[in-house]
Design a protein around this motif. Structure first.
Motif, PDB file in Angstrom:
ATOM      1  N   ASP A 146       0.816  -1.215   0.000  1.00 39.30           N
ATOM      2  CA  ASP A 146       0.000   0.000   0.000  1.00 39.30           C
ATOM      3  C   ASP A 146       0.852   1.269   0.000  1.00 39.30           C
ATOM      4  OD1 ASP A 146      -2.277  -1.559   0.026  1.00 39.30           O
ATOM      5  OD2 ASP A 146      -2.591  -1.385   2.194  1.00 39.30           O
ATOM      6  N   LEU A 147       2.103   1.157   0.459  1.00 42.35           N
ATOM      7  CA  LEU A 147       2.987   2.324   0.526  1.00 42.35           C
ATOM      8  C   LEU A 147       3.641   2.661  -0.808  1.00 42.35           C
ATOM      9  CD1 LEU A 147       5.001   1.808   3.857  1.00 42.35           C
ATOM     10  CD2 LEU A 147       3.120   3.406   3.449  1.00 42.35           C
ATOM     11  N   VAL A 148       3.778   1.666  -1.697  1.00 43.98           N
ATOM     12  CA  VAL A 148       4.583   1.843  -2.906  1.00 43.98           C
ATOM     13  C   VAL A 148       3.681   1.956  -4.132  1.00 43.98           C
ATOM     14  CG1 VAL A 148       6.472   0.912  -4.280  1.00 43.98           C
ATOM     15  CG2 VAL A 148       6.409   0.475  -1.819  1.00 43.98           C
ATOM     16  N   PRO A 149       3.635   3.118  -4.765  1.00 44.50           N
ATOM     17  CA  PRO A 149       2.778   3.283  -5.934  1.00 44.50           C
ATOM     18  C   PRO A 149       3.225   2.409  -7.107  1.00 44.50           C
ATOM     19  CG  PRO A 149       3.463   5.414  -5.051  1.00 44.50           C
ATOM     20  CD  PRO A 149       4.301   4.374  -4.379  1.00 44.50           C
ATOM     21  N   VAL A 150       2.293   1.966  -7.889  1.00 45.23           N
ATOM     22  CA  VAL A 150       2.604   1.213  -9.102  1.00 45.23           C
ATOM     23  C   VAL A 150       3.488   2.071 -10.006  1.00 45.23           C
ATOM     24  CG1 VAL A 150       1.591   0.256 -11.209  1.00 45.23           C
ATOM     25  CG2 VAL A 150       0.507  -0.174  -8.994  1.00 45.23           C
ATOM     26  N   GLY A 151       4.468   1.428 -10.629  1.00 46.17           N
ATOM     27  CA  GLY A 151       5.394   2.125 -11.501  1.00 46.17           C
ATOM     28  C   GLY A 151       6.655   2.604 -10.825  1.00 46.17           C
ATOM     29  N   THR A 152       6.714   2.500  -9.487  1.00 45.41           N
ATOM     30  CA  THR A 152       7.885   2.953  -8.739  1.00 45.41           C
ATOM     31  C   THR A 152       9.095   2.067  -9.036  1.00 45.41           C
ATOM     32  OG1 THR A 152       6.499   3.783  -6.946  1.00 45.41           O
ATOM     33  CG2 THR A 152       8.808   3.343  -6.409  1.00 45.41           C
ATOM     34  N   SER A 153      10.265   2.683  -9.091  1.00 47.00           N
ATOM     35  CA  SER A 153      11.521   1.950  -9.169  1.00 47.00           C
ATOM     36  C   SER A 153      11.834   1.372  -7.793  1.00 47.00           C
ATOM     37  CB  SER A 153      12.641   2.901  -9.617  1.00 47.00           C
ATOM     38  OG  SER A 153      13.913   2.356  -9.356  1.00 47.00           O
ATOM     39  N   VAL A 154      11.909   0.036  -7.698  1.00 50.51           N
ATOM     40  CA  VAL A 154      12.065  -0.638  -6.407  1.00 50.51           C
ATOM     41  C   VAL A 154      13.261  -1.584  -6.438  1.00 50.51           C
ATOM     42  CG1 VAL A 154      10.989  -2.122  -4.673  1.00 50.51           C
ATOM     43  CG2 VAL A 154       9.574  -0.544  -5.998  1.00 50.51           C
ATOM     44  N   LEU A 155      14.126  -1.439  -5.446  1.00 51.75           N
ATOM     45  CA  LEU A 155      15.204  -2.401  -5.214  1.00 51.75           C
ATOM     46  C   LEU A 155      14.867  -3.206  -3.969  1.00 51.75           C
ATOM     47  CD1 LEU A 155      18.046  -3.595  -5.687  1.00 51.75           C
ATOM     48  CD2 LEU A 155      18.942  -1.738  -4.254  1.00 51.75           C
ATOM     49  N   THR A 156      14.762  -4.522  -4.100  1.00 50.99           N
ATOM     50  CA  THR A 156      14.593  -5.376  -2.928  1.00 50.99           C
ATOM     51  C   THR A 156      15.977  -5.778  -2.431  1.00 50.99           C
ATOM     52  OG1 THR A 156      14.348  -7.308  -4.379  1.00 50.99           O
ATOM     53  CG2 THR A 156      12.330  -6.267  -3.567  1.00 50.99           C
ATOM     54  N   ALA A 157      16.266  -5.463  -1.179  1.00 50.47           N
ATOM     55  CA  ALA A 157      17.519  -5.883  -0.573  1.00 50.47           C
ATOM     56  C   ALA A 157      17.418  -7.365  -0.242  1.00 50.47           C
ATOM     57  CB  ALA A 157      17.800  -5.070   0.689  1.00 50.47           C
ATOM     58  N   MET A 158      18.483  -8.110  -0.520  1.00 52.53           N
ATOM     59  CA  MET A 158      18.457  -9.554  -0.278  1.00 52.53           C
ATOM     60  C   MET A 158      18.350  -9.809   1.216  1.00 52.53           C
ATOM     61  SD  MET A 158      21.197 -10.787  -3.169  1.00 52.53           S
ATOM     62  CE  MET A 158      20.758 -12.518  -2.972  1.00 52.53           C
ATOM     63  N   SER A 159      17.298 -10.499   1.619  1.00 55.62           N
ATOM     64  CA  SER A 159      16.988 -10.651   3.030  1.00 55.62           C
ATOM     65  C   SER A 159      16.028 -11.807   3.218  1.00 55.62           C
ATOM     66  CB  SER A 159      16.355  -9.356   3.550  1.00 55.62           C
ATOM     67  OG  SER A 159      15.612  -9.563   4.721  1.00 55.62           O
ATOM     68  N   GLU A 160      16.248 -12.607   4.262  1.00 54.36           N
ATOM     69  CA  GLU A 160      15.310 -13.676   4.581  1.00 54.36           C
ATOM     70  C   GLU A 160      13.957 -13.113   4.992  1.00 54.36           C
ATOM     71  OE1 GLU A 160      15.638 -17.223   4.326  1.00 54.36           O
ATOM     72  OE2 GLU A 160      17.106 -16.293   3.006  1.00 54.36           O
ATOM     73  N   THR A 161      13.952 -11.959   5.637  1.00 52.25           N
ATOM     74  CA  THR A 161      12.691 -11.332   6.023  1.00 52.25           C
ATOM     75  C   THR A 161      11.913 -10.900   4.798  1.00 52.25           C
ATOM     76  OG1 THR A 161      13.665 -10.574   8.103  1.00 52.25           O
ATOM     77  CG2 THR A 161      11.648  -9.478   7.371  1.00 52.25           C
ATOM     78  N   VAL A 162      12.607 -10.306   3.825  1.00 51.10           N
ATOM     79  CA  VAL A 162      11.957  -9.904   2.573  1.00 51.10           C
ATOM     80  C   VAL A 162      11.337 -11.115   1.894  1.00 51.10           C
ATOM     81  CG1 VAL A 162      12.427  -9.072   0.224  1.00 51.10           C
ATOM     82  CG2 VAL A 162      13.330  -7.831   2.203  1.00 51.10           C
ATOM     83  N   ARG A 163      12.083 -12.229   1.855  1.00 54.27           N
ATOM     84  CA  ARG A 163      11.562 -13.443   1.226  1.00 54.27           C
ATOM     85  C   ARG A 163      10.390 -14.021   2.016  1.00 54.27           C
ATOM     86  NH1 ARG A 163      17.084 -13.906  -0.665  1.00 54.27           N
ATOM     87  NH2 ARG A 163      17.849 -14.493   1.382  1.00 54.27           N
ATOM     88  N   ALA A 164      10.518 -14.030   3.348  1.00 53.32           N
ATOM     89  CA  ALA A 164       9.457 -14.607   4.180  1.00 53.32           C
ATOM     90  C   ALA A 164       8.146 -13.834   4.056  1.00 53.32           C
ATOM     91  CB  ALA A 164       9.908 -14.647   5.638  1.00 53.32           C
ATOM     92  N   CYS A 165       8.241 -12.534   3.806  1.00 57.60           N
ATOM     93  CA  CYS A 165       7.045 -11.710   3.652  1.00 57.60           C
ATOM     94  C   CYS A 165       6.514 -11.705   2.221  1.00 57.60           C
ATOM     95  CB  CYS A 165       7.338 -10.271   4.089  1.00 57.60           C
ATOM     96  SG  CYS A 165       7.658 -10.078   5.853  1.00 57.60           S
TER      97      CYS A 165
END
Length: 210
Positions: free
Chosen positions: A49-68
């Motif tokens: 809900d925080l990130v508008p569609v079309g935004t440039s997004v970098l996902t940092a490599m993280s087990e938490t990121v993957r788990a979510c």
């Protein structure tokens, strides 16, 4: 041979709900936006809900990121300008400069941290430092999802959690994934944020990641 490690079990236990609310308040006092949510699924929806569609997004490599499921949300083809898939297409050696530039200043970085102190300081560790530059300055917006087990009393305990708990677990993962050991080469301590609403910390009431 299976590797045996001995970890401090206290670092895997979620902090109490009232502690999490105090930590969120301490984070806000330091200029961070902070929200406590129920679990990984709720964190995923909150971040989406925080990130508008079309935004440039970098996902940092993280087990938490993957788990979510945040890597699945942002890195797959769809409504976001995903940076991680572009990085995967570049050679680590011959295109290193392009990789560095591409990941240095995303509109948004979505990641995690290894510890948050009860007075609202955030500690993030990395073997390469690739996510720490965007977290500290390069990214226009920083969103960090942190499990309740990562809340610790003070900075000394936070650093001990990084080295004595997170590193051994990450080392096992790195050996399986890359065939090489992990290290704590770079550390970032976020003490305060001076740009309003730049950094958002989402704390889950359950343990997520490590």
């Amino acid at each position: 041979m299976t590797q045996t490690i001995f970890l401090d079990d206290s670092f895997s236990r979620p902090a109490a709900p009232d502690t999490l609310e105090r930590v969120a308040a301490a984070l806000r006092d330091r200029g961070f936006d902070a929200q406590v949510v129920a679990d990984a699924a709720r964190a995923r929806q909150f971040v989406a809900d925080l990130v508008p569609v079309g935004t440039s997004v970098l996902t940092a490599m993280s087990e938490t990121v993957r788990a979510c499921g945040l890597d699945e949300l942002f890195d797959n083809p769809g409504g976001y300008d995903a940076i991680r898939p572009k990085l995967r297409q570049l050679d680590y050696l011959t295109e290193a400069d392009e990789r560095r530039r591409l990941g240095a200043a995303p509109e948004t970085i979505v990641g995690s941290a290894q510890a948050i102190t009860e007075d609202g300081r955030i500690v993030a560790a990395s073997a390469t430092g690739s996510q720490l530059g965007p977290m500290s300055f390069g990214a226009g917006r920083v969103i960090l999802v942190v499990g309740a087990q990562k809340v610790v009393p003070d900075l000394d305990t936070a650093l001990r959690r990084v080295r004595d708990y997170c590193l051994p677990l990450e080392d096992i993962r790195a050996l399986k994934a890359y065939g090489q050991h992990s290290v704590v080469a770079k550390l970032l301590i976020l003490e305060r944020e001076t740009r309003p609403h730049r950094v958002t910390i989402v704390i889950t009431r359950e343990a997520v990641g490590y």
